[in-house]
Design a protein around this motif. Sequence first.
Motif, PDB file in Angstrom:
ATOM      1  N   ARG A  98       0.842  -1.177  -0.140  1.00  0.00           N
ATOM      2  CA  ARG A  98      -0.312   0.552  -0.281  1.00  0.00           C
ATOM      3  C   ARG A  98       0.790   1.145   0.147  1.00  0.00           C
ATOM      4  NH1 ARG A  98      -4.889   0.745   3.533  1.00  0.00           N
ATOM      5  NH2 ARG A  98      -5.537   1.832   2.374  1.00  0.00           N
ATOM      6  N   GLY A  99       2.945   1.243   0.332  1.00  0.00           N
ATOM      7  CA  GLY A  99       2.647   1.906   0.135  1.00  0.00           C
ATOM      8  C   GLY A  99       2.737   2.976   1.312  1.00  0.00           C
ATOM      9  N   LEU A 100       2.646   2.391   2.803  1.00  0.00           N
ATOM     10  CA  LEU A 100       2.620   2.835   4.012  1.00  0.00           C
ATOM     11  C   LEU A 100       3.325   2.207   4.861  1.00  0.00           C
ATOM     12  CD1 LEU A 100      -1.338   2.730   4.057  1.00  0.00           C
ATOM     13  CD2 LEU A 100      -0.525   4.856   3.427  1.00  0.00           C
ATOM     14  N   LYS A 101       3.152   4.035   5.710  1.00  0.00           N
ATOM     15  CA  LYS A 101       4.883   3.168   6.756  1.00  0.00           C
ATOM     16  C   LYS A 101       3.702   1.865   7.821  1.00  0.00           C
ATOM     17  CE  LYS A 101       6.214   7.226   7.785  1.00  0.00           C
ATOM     18  NZ  LYS A 101       6.619   8.806   8.243  1.00  0.00           N
ATOM     19  N   ILE A 102       4.994   1.205   8.558  1.00  0.00           N
ATOM     20  CA  ILE A 102       4.132  -0.423   8.858  1.00  0.00           C
ATOM     21  C   ILE A 102       3.359   0.664  10.758  1.00  0.00           C
ATOM     22  CG2 ILE A 102       6.257  -0.103  10.613  1.00  0.00           C
ATOM     23  CD1 ILE A 102       4.467  -3.480   9.718  1.00  0.00           C
ATOM     24  N   GLY A 103       3.800   1.955  10.778  1.00  0.00           N
ATOM     25  CA  GLY A 103       2.871   2.354  11.826  1.00  0.00           C
ATOM     26  C   GLY A 103       1.643   2.665  11.496  1.00  0.00           C
ATOM     27  N   THR A 104       0.967   2.924  10.449  1.00  0.00           N
ATOM     28  CA  THR A 104       0.329   3.435   9.724  1.00  0.00           C
ATOM     29  C   THR A 104      -1.113   1.728  10.090  1.00  0.00           C
ATOM     30  OG1 THR A 104       0.729   5.582   8.370  1.00  0.00           O
ATOM     31  CG2 THR A 104      -1.553   4.527   8.221  1.00  0.00           C
ATOM     32  N   ILE A 105      -0.547   0.755   9.615  1.00  0.00           N
ATOM     33  CA  ILE A 105      -1.097  -0.144   9.545  1.00  0.00           C
ATOM     34  C   ILE A 105      -1.358  -0.926  10.782  1.00  0.00           C
ATOM     35  CG2 ILE A 105      -0.915  -2.638   9.308  1.00  0.00           C
ATOM     36  CD1 ILE A 105      -0.932  -0.735   6.621  1.00  0.00           C
ATOM     37  N   GLU A 106      -0.498  -0.250  11.610  1.00  0.00           N
ATOM     38  CA  GLU A 106      -0.700  -1.447  12.725  1.00  0.00           C
ATOM     39  C   GLU A 106      -1.468   0.111  13.698  1.00  0.00           C
ATOM     40  OE1 GLU A 106       4.318  -2.281  13.792  1.00  0.00           O
ATOM     41  OE2 GLU A 106       3.472  -0.211  14.712  1.00  0.00           O
ATOM     42  N   SER A 107      -1.615   0.243  13.472  1.00  0.00           N
ATOM     43  CA  SER A 107      -3.131   1.554  14.525  1.00  0.00           C
ATOM     44  C   SER A 107      -4.395   0.831  13.025  1.00  0.00           C
ATOM     45  CB  SER A 107      -2.580   3.134  14.039  1.00  0.00           C
ATOM     46  OG  SER A 107      -2.615   3.528  12.253  1.00  0.00           O
ATOM     47  N   HIS A 108      -4.053   0.790  12.046  1.00  0.00           N
ATOM     48  CA  HIS A 108      -5.338   0.193  11.532  1.00  0.00           C
ATOM     49  C   HIS A 108      -5.952  -0.713  12.204  1.00  0.00           C
ATOM     50  CE1 HIS A 108      -4.230   2.699   7.187  1.00  0.00           C
ATOM     51  NE2 HIS A 108      -4.815   2.718   8.222  1.00  0.00           N
ATOM     52  N   MET A 109      -4.492  -2.218  12.584  1.00  0.00           N
ATOM     53  CA  MET A 109      -5.643  -2.937  13.211  1.00  0.00           C
ATOM     54  C   MET A 109      -5.632  -2.741  14.600  1.00  0.00           C
ATOM     55  SD  MET A 109      -4.703  -5.111  10.668  1.00  0.00           S
ATOM     56  CE  MET A 109      -4.195  -6.819  11.799  1.00  0.00           C
ATOM     57  N   THR A 110      -5.264  -1.835  15.105  1.00  0.00           N
ATOM     58  CA  THR A 110      -5.823  -1.391  16.520  1.00  0.00           C
ATOM     59  C   THR A 110      -7.189  -1.197  17.065  1.00  0.00           C
ATOM     60  OG1 THR A 110      -4.345  -0.708  16.885  1.00  0.00           O
ATOM     61  CG2 THR A 110      -5.456   0.026  18.621  1.00  0.00           C
ATOM     62  N   ARG A 111      -7.586  -0.804  15.128  1.00  0.00           N
ATOM     63  CA  ARG A 111      -9.271  -0.418  15.382  1.00  0.00           C
ATOM     64  C   ARG A 111      -9.985  -1.651  14.975  1.00  0.00           C
ATOM     65  NH1 ARG A 111     -12.059   3.361  10.376  1.00  0.00           N
ATOM     66  NH2 ARG A 111     -14.049   2.621  11.003  1.00  0.00           N
ATOM     67  N   TRP A 112      -9.284  -2.393  14.444  1.00  0.00           N
ATOM     68  CA  TRP A 112      -9.769  -3.884  14.325  1.00  0.00           C
ATOM     69  C   TRP A 112     -10.285  -4.732  15.778  1.00  0.00           C
ATOM     70  CZ3 TRP A 112     -13.791  -2.276  11.381  1.00  0.00           C
ATOM     71  CH2 TRP A 112     -12.957  -1.700   9.552  1.00  0.00           C
ATOM     72  N   ILE A 113      -9.318  -4.715  16.423  1.00  0.00           N
ATOM     73  CA  ILE A 113      -9.525  -5.532  17.555  1.00  0.00           C
ATOM     74  C   ILE A 113     -10.082  -5.150  18.921  1.00  0.00           C
ATOM     75  CG2 ILE A 113      -7.527  -5.890  19.498  1.00  0.00           C
ATOM     76  CD1 ILE A 113      -5.317  -5.547  17.621  1.00  0.00           C
ATOM     77  N   GLU A 114     -10.475  -3.338  18.543  1.00  0.00           N
ATOM     78  CA  GLU A 114     -11.143  -2.927  19.665  1.00  0.00           C
ATOM     79  C   GLU A 114     -12.598  -3.747  19.110  1.00  0.00           C
ATOM     80  OE1 GLU A 114     -12.844   1.589  20.822  1.00  0.00           O
ATOM     81  OE2 GLU A 114     -10.945   1.048  19.864  1.00  0.00           O
ATOM     82  N   ASP A 115     -12.808  -3.876  17.853  1.00  0.00           N
ATOM     83  CA  ASP A 115     -14.688  -4.028  17.539  1.00  0.00           C
ATOM     84  C   ASP A 115     -14.832  -5.675  17.373  1.00  0.00           C
ATOM     85  OD1 ASP A 115     -13.455  -4.550  14.768  1.00  0.00           O
ATOM     86  OD2 ASP A 115     -15.132  -3.640  14.069  1.00  0.00           O
TER      87      ASP A 115
END
Length: 709
Positions: free
Chosen positions: A639-656
């Motif tokens: 996706r051409g994104l930083k690994i930290g950005t993808i990890e923050s996305h995962m935080t959202r999906w863990i929460e729900d």
Amino acid sequence: MQNHERYIAEQFVLNTARNVFLTGKAGTGKTTFLQNIVDKTDKSTIIVAPTGVAAINAGGVTIHSMFNLPLTSFIPSNDFVDFNLFTNRYGLAKRLKLSKEKRKIIQSLELLIIDEISMVRADLLDAVDYVLQFVRKNRNPFGGVQLLVIGDLFQLSPIVKEEVLPVLNNYYKNLYFFESIAWKKSNPVIIEMKTIYRQKDNKFIRLLNNIRNGEKRREDIDRLNKNFLLNKQDAGIVTLTTHNYKADNINNQRLEELPGKEYYFQAEVKGKFNEYSFPVSETLILKKGAQVMFVRNDPSGKYFNGKIGIVDYLDDETIKVKFPEENTTIYVDEEEWKKVKYTIDKETNTIKQKEEGVFIQYPLKLAWAITVHKSQGLTFDKVNVDLSRTFAPGQMYVALSRCRSLDGLILSSKVNSNNIITDKSILDYHQNIELESDIEQILELEKTKYDNNRLIRSFNFDYLEEVLLFWKEIIIEGEIQGQGNAMLEYNKIEKEFMKLKKVSDSFRNQLSLLFKSGTNDDHIIARTEKAIRYFTDNFHSEFFLPVQVHINEYRIKKNSRKYIRLLREVLSEIKAIINKLYQLKFRDNKIFTGKSLLENDKKDKNKISKPKQVKGETYKITLQMYKEGKTLQDIARLRGLKIGTIESHMTRWIEDGSVDINELIEKEHLKELIKFMQIHKEKSLTEIINECPVETSFKELRWVRAYLK
């Protein structure tokens, strides 16, 4: 330093398409000429040289690296060969798996400058010719590229291994570059620089000319031998030897004899810089009193390449060099040598240099002795010449011609007629070098021919077809969403391109007929300006804008990174074509006088609407890719994104609850973290990470906190 030969050579290089061999005796300013041409030309230019050090000094790259050539000898046919020793045309074609950028550089090339041409073998030049023809799909010599080759055949000769010579002799009369099949077909202009700037003593100049021409005159040898063991004062004398080991032994011995502390100065190497191309030693060892030579020209004129001095002061960070005869002392600063590579400017589609590596070191080397080979291009006031083991044609001439005058020349061994070695094939070739009496008229005809052909070539858009085909291949691979829509867009663009190509072919034919009929320049300029308006309007409306819209459509689609990168390359090509047409000149006059359509695009930001990304879409794409089995690192890369950005996305999906935290954190480790965080849930993450009994990270703590929510 202007003179007739220099002017003629410069005009042929800058304003015609004829190949030029610029030669001349030592000290006639060939290196200065090269630098001036690079500064003045508007042609897409590359500089190459046969060795790494020569390439660095000329500001270019090696011939082999530029054209992906093997180190084996080249056979200009498809005859069977021993591939351990030779490469034939078929073998060279097989290894020409060039990168897209390298291929584009070669296709854009207009002027190829080869320095130190005397060291380039005929078979190597024919290999360059084959690569240029192959990549450019142009059967003219050197694929239609103009060559400027610079060097003195009476100096350093090409090196040929004994085991390959019998085979190469079947194809070449001799292995000097001028026996190249392509070179002989290319109708070159040969220009000799005659004004000598190094020596002012006419008697010495005549003596050097005789030796250069292989004339073994008794009076010349007797005059030289008068300088045998003459004037043994050491200050500023440089000993020229025929072999490296001799020079190294002298320098090491003289340094060892000096009293005092040795200081070591280590070079700094950044990026890519091959050690074989280092212009000076990586580790410079000096003592106070050491005789040193500068290997660069100082822009302010404090020193020049070949200037000799004595180290006057040293500490770990300071070097001062004294010039006894001038009674001056200077501080020496470190210098930078740049290793370059050639790239394509996406805005203009022209070749430009890109810095690949830097070598930083003091521009000095020990200079009690230096080899004849490494002295080429240098000038000394005092030279001690050891020619007892002269072994190559031109070696004696190069050594003697390094010195400004006979007064500064010392012979450590007497010379005899056997030391004067000149290759007869060079003498025969050189005898025919003379400017034609009507060279001015030839120059004017060639200028007109070049100007006409350059205008015609400017409306050849065939190279865009290759870019479009690559676009089609990416779509067919099927790794993008909406493959059918993408192919539909491609087909529309391709259809418009084929229509425009027919018009461009027709217009180029019209221009050719106008030139043949002697139509006046004003009419051609008026006709061409209309053509520029027509083609730029069409490229803008039928190519540039639709591709821009297509890019915006795919910016929010997943798995589109590679496809968008390709589309941007297509857009860059179209933009470069439009800009190039706007900048066209004829007889030194700019043709188009209107406003650029691309400038209008910049001003009107609403012209191309960018689809807004659906809220939360980027998070959903990450979740989808994770569900497909990709790692977080893969998702970030694709996706051409930083690994930290993808990890923050995962935080959202863990929460729900969409992602199971147990898939991301090892079970026992997770239990420890949950237990600790439940006790300290009011504390900040920084406090928790500092007090936590198990090693963890902010990423894991955010995931656990999201899980607990």
